[in-house]
Write an enzyme that holds these catalytic residues in place. Structure first.
Site, PDB file in Angstrom:
ATOM      1  N   HIS A   1      -7.073  10.064   7.408  1.00  0.00           N
ATOM      2  CA  HIS A   1      -7.966   8.570   7.982  1.00  0.00           C
ATOM      3  C   HIS A   1      -8.351   9.537   9.269  1.00  0.00           C
ATOM      4  CE1 HIS A   1      -5.998   6.603   5.066  1.00  0.00           C
ATOM      5  NE2 HIS A   1      -4.641   6.198   5.468  1.00  0.00           N
TER       6      HIS A   1
ATOM      7  N   THR B   1      -0.196  11.299  -1.089  1.00  0.00           N
ATOM      8  CA  THR B   1      -1.312  11.769  -1.239  1.00  0.00           C
ATOM      9  C   THR B   1      -1.721  13.607  -0.931  1.00  0.00           C
ATOM     10  OG1 THR B   1      -2.155   9.860  -2.957  1.00  0.00           O
ATOM     11  CG2 THR B   1      -3.282  11.839  -2.686  1.00  0.00           C
ATOM     12  N   ALA B   2      -1.701  13.489   0.799  1.00  0.00           N
ATOM     13  CA  ALA B   2      -2.071  14.588   1.149  1.00  0.00           C
ATOM     14  C   ALA B   2      -0.781  15.477   1.179  1.00  0.00           C
ATOM     15  CB  ALA B   2      -1.976  14.378   3.117  1.00  0.00           C
TER      16      ALA B   2
ATOM     17  N   LYS C   1       0.558  -1.128  -0.102  1.00  0.00           N
ATOM     18  CA  LYS C   1       0.186   0.260  -0.152  1.00  0.00           C
ATOM     19  C   LYS C   1       1.098   1.567  -0.066  1.00  0.00           C
ATOM     20  CE  LYS C   1      -3.925   2.391   1.260  1.00  0.00           C
ATOM     21  NZ  LYS C   1      -4.354   2.114   2.305  1.00  0.00           N
ATOM     22  N   VAL C   2       0.548   2.338  -0.844  1.00  0.00           N
ATOM     23  CA  VAL C   2       1.032   3.396  -1.171  1.00  0.00           C
ATOM     24  C   VAL C   2       0.529   4.590  -1.586  1.00  0.00           C
ATOM     25  CG1 VAL C   2       3.895   2.046  -2.442  1.00  0.00           C
ATOM     26  CG2 VAL C   2       2.068   2.938  -3.994  1.00  0.00           C
ATOM     27  N   SER C   3       1.103   5.735  -1.105  1.00  0.00           N
ATOM     28  CA  SER C   3       0.754   6.562  -1.904  1.00  0.00           C
ATOM     29  C   SER C   3       0.754   6.837  -3.147  1.00  0.00           C
ATOM     30  CB  SER C   3       1.608   8.242  -1.342  1.00  0.00           C
ATOM     31  OG  SER C   3       1.552   8.425   0.367  1.00  0.00           O
TER      32      SER C   3
END
Length: 377
Positions: free
Chosen positions: A248, A207-208, A118-120
Site C-alpha cells: 500500500h 498475499t504479500a 476484505k481479505v487477502s
C-alpha cells in the site's frame, strides 16, 4: 472440500520444499474485530457505524438488520465503500463498518464474523467454503505489488547500535546488508539471497507474504516475524529486522525511513506471468447476503466514487495513515482501477495462477476454480 489449515500462531512457516523451513514469530498486533476499541489512528480494530438503507425490506439481505462490513482504513477501501457506508447506494441496507488491517480480517473471516469482508487473496483457500468471491471492490492491478525493503548503507550504519538479541548475528547481518544494498530491481531479483536474514511481514496469510514465499523459494530467510504493518518500516530502519515486506502507501513513503527496495514483487510476478497481481478480495458470506445484490451495491459505490471524488474526501482522510493529499491521491490512483469495478477474465486468471502456483508448491490447500465463480454461472 477445503481444510481449515494450521492455526496462525504456528511455530514454523509451513515448508515450501523438503529442506526449507524458517522460524516465524508474531509481534503483538491489533485486537480482533470483536474486541476492537476506538482509535484515532485508523489502524487496528476501529469500529464505526455507517448510515445506510432507505427503510423497509432490502433485496438480497435480511430485513431490518445492518450489513456488517470489514475493510481496511486504507484510502482505496474508504474511497470505494464511502457511498455504500453512507447510505447513497439505492436499495442497499444499512451498513456497520469495522476497520482492521487485512491480517485481522483474514482471521475474522474464518470465524464468519462479517457479511462482507476484505481479505487477502492468499486466504481464499480457507474461506471459499463459507464465502462467495465478489468480482468487484477489491485490490488487483499492475505496478502495485509488495516491496521487500532494506536499509541503505547510511541507515544501516546509523541503526547498528539498536540491534536486539535473538535476531541475526551482527557480523552475519553486516555481510548480508553489504551484499544486498543497492541490488533493487527486477533484473537483480533472481540473484538476491535472503538466507540468514530476519524479515518482518504484515501477516502469515497475506498475499504479500505468499508472493514472498514463491519468490524466495529455495533460499528462504532464517527468520520471519509477523509485525503490525505500521511498525515494519521503522523496525527495518532501526535495525530490528534485516528486511521488511510492505504494501500500500509504503510504496510512496519508504524513502523517508532511509530504506531502499530490494525487490518489487509485483514486477517479478508480472514479468513471470504477464498477469496483474491479486492483492485484496471482497467476500460475501453465504446464506447472509446475496452475492449478486452485493456486487451491484459495490459497483454503484465505485461508480459514485469515480463520478465525484470530492464526496469521499473527508471520509478517506479521516482514516488514512498517511495524511498527505498527494500520497492519498497516488494510493487511490494505483489501487482503484478497472479491476475494482470488475475482475474480468484477466483478474480471475491472475487469482487462479496465484493460488494454483501456491498449491503446487504446498503453500496453500488446493482450491477448485468453481468455488470462486459458482454463483456467477
Amino acid at each position: 472440500m477445503l481444510g481449515t489449515g494450521p492455526p496462525h500462531a504456528a511455530a514454523t512457516v509451513p515448508p515450501t520444499g523438503p529442506s526449507e523451513a524458517a522460524t516465524i514469530s508474531s509481534a503483538p498486533g491489533p485486537p480482533a474485530p470483536d474486541q476492537a476499541r476506538p482509535s484515532t489512528s485508523g489502524r487496528g480494530g476501529v469500529t464505526s457505524g455507517g448510515r445506510g438503507g432507505r427503510g423497509g425490506r432490502q433485496r438480497g439481505y435480511r430485513e431490518g438488520v445492518a450489513l456488517s462490513l470489514a475493510i481496511s482504513p486504507c484510502p482505496n477501501d474508504t474511497f470505494v465503500f464511502d457511498a455504500l457506508v453512507h447510505g447513497r447506494v439505492p436499495g442497499a441496507p444499512p451498513v456497520k463498518v469495522t476497520f482492521a488491517d487485512v491480517d485481522v480480517t483474514n482471521t475474522a473471516a474464518e470465524r464468519g464474523a462479517f457479511d462482507l469482508v476484505k481479505v487477502s487473496y492468499a486466504a481464499l483457500p480457507w474461506l471459499l467454503d463459507d464465502y462467495h468471491l465478489l468480482p468487484c471492490g477489491g485490490a488487483l492491478g499492475r505496478g502495485c505489488g509488495p516491496l521487500v525493503l532494506t536499509r541503505t548503507a547510511e541507515t544501516h550504519q546509523a541503526g547498528s547500535a539498536t540491534r536486539e538479541s535473538g535476531h541475526t548475528a551482527p557480523e552475519t547481518r553486516d555481510a548480508w546488508i553489504a551484499g544486498t544494498t543497492g541490488t533493487a530491481g527486477t533484473g537483480q531479483a533472481d540473484r538476491v539471497d535472503l538466507s540468514g536474514a530476519t524479515v518482518a511481514v504484515p501477516g502469515d496469510r497475506t498475499t504479500a507474504y505468499l508472493l514472498f514465499r514463491l519468490w524466495s523459494a529455495g533460499r528462504p530467510p532464517a527468520r520471519i516475524e509477523v509485525v503490525p504493518f505500521h511498525e515494519i518500516m521503522p523496525g527495518v530502519a532501526a535495525g530490528r529486522y534485516d528486511a521488511g515486506l510492505v504494501i500500500h502507501e509504503a510504496r510512496f513513503t519508504y524513502h523517508r525511513h532511509g530504506l531502499t527496495a530490494l525487490v518489487d514483487l509485483g514486477e517479478w510476478w508480472e514479468a513471470d506471468t504477464g498477469l496483474p497481481i491479486p492483492l485484496g478480495a471482497i467476500l460475501a458470506r453465504k446464506g447472509a447476503v446475496d452475492p449478486v445484490a452485493a456486487a451491484g451495491w459495490i459497483r454503484e459505490s465505485v461508480r459514485q466514487a469515480w463520478a465525484d471524488p470530492s464526496a469521499s474526501r473527508g471520509y478517506v482522510l479521516a482514516h488514512a495513515q498517511e495524511m498527505e493529499p498527494d500520497v492519498v491521491d497516488r494510493h487511490i490512483g494505483l489501487y482503484v482501477n478497472e479491476f475494482t469495478a470488475d475482475l474480468g477474465d484477466a483478474g480471475f486468471a491472475a487469482v487462479q495462477a496465484l493460488l494454483g502456483r501456491a498449491a503446487d508448491a504446498g503453500l496453500v490447500p488446493q482450491t477448485s476454480n468453481s468455488l470462486a465463480t459458482a454463483w456467477t454461472n
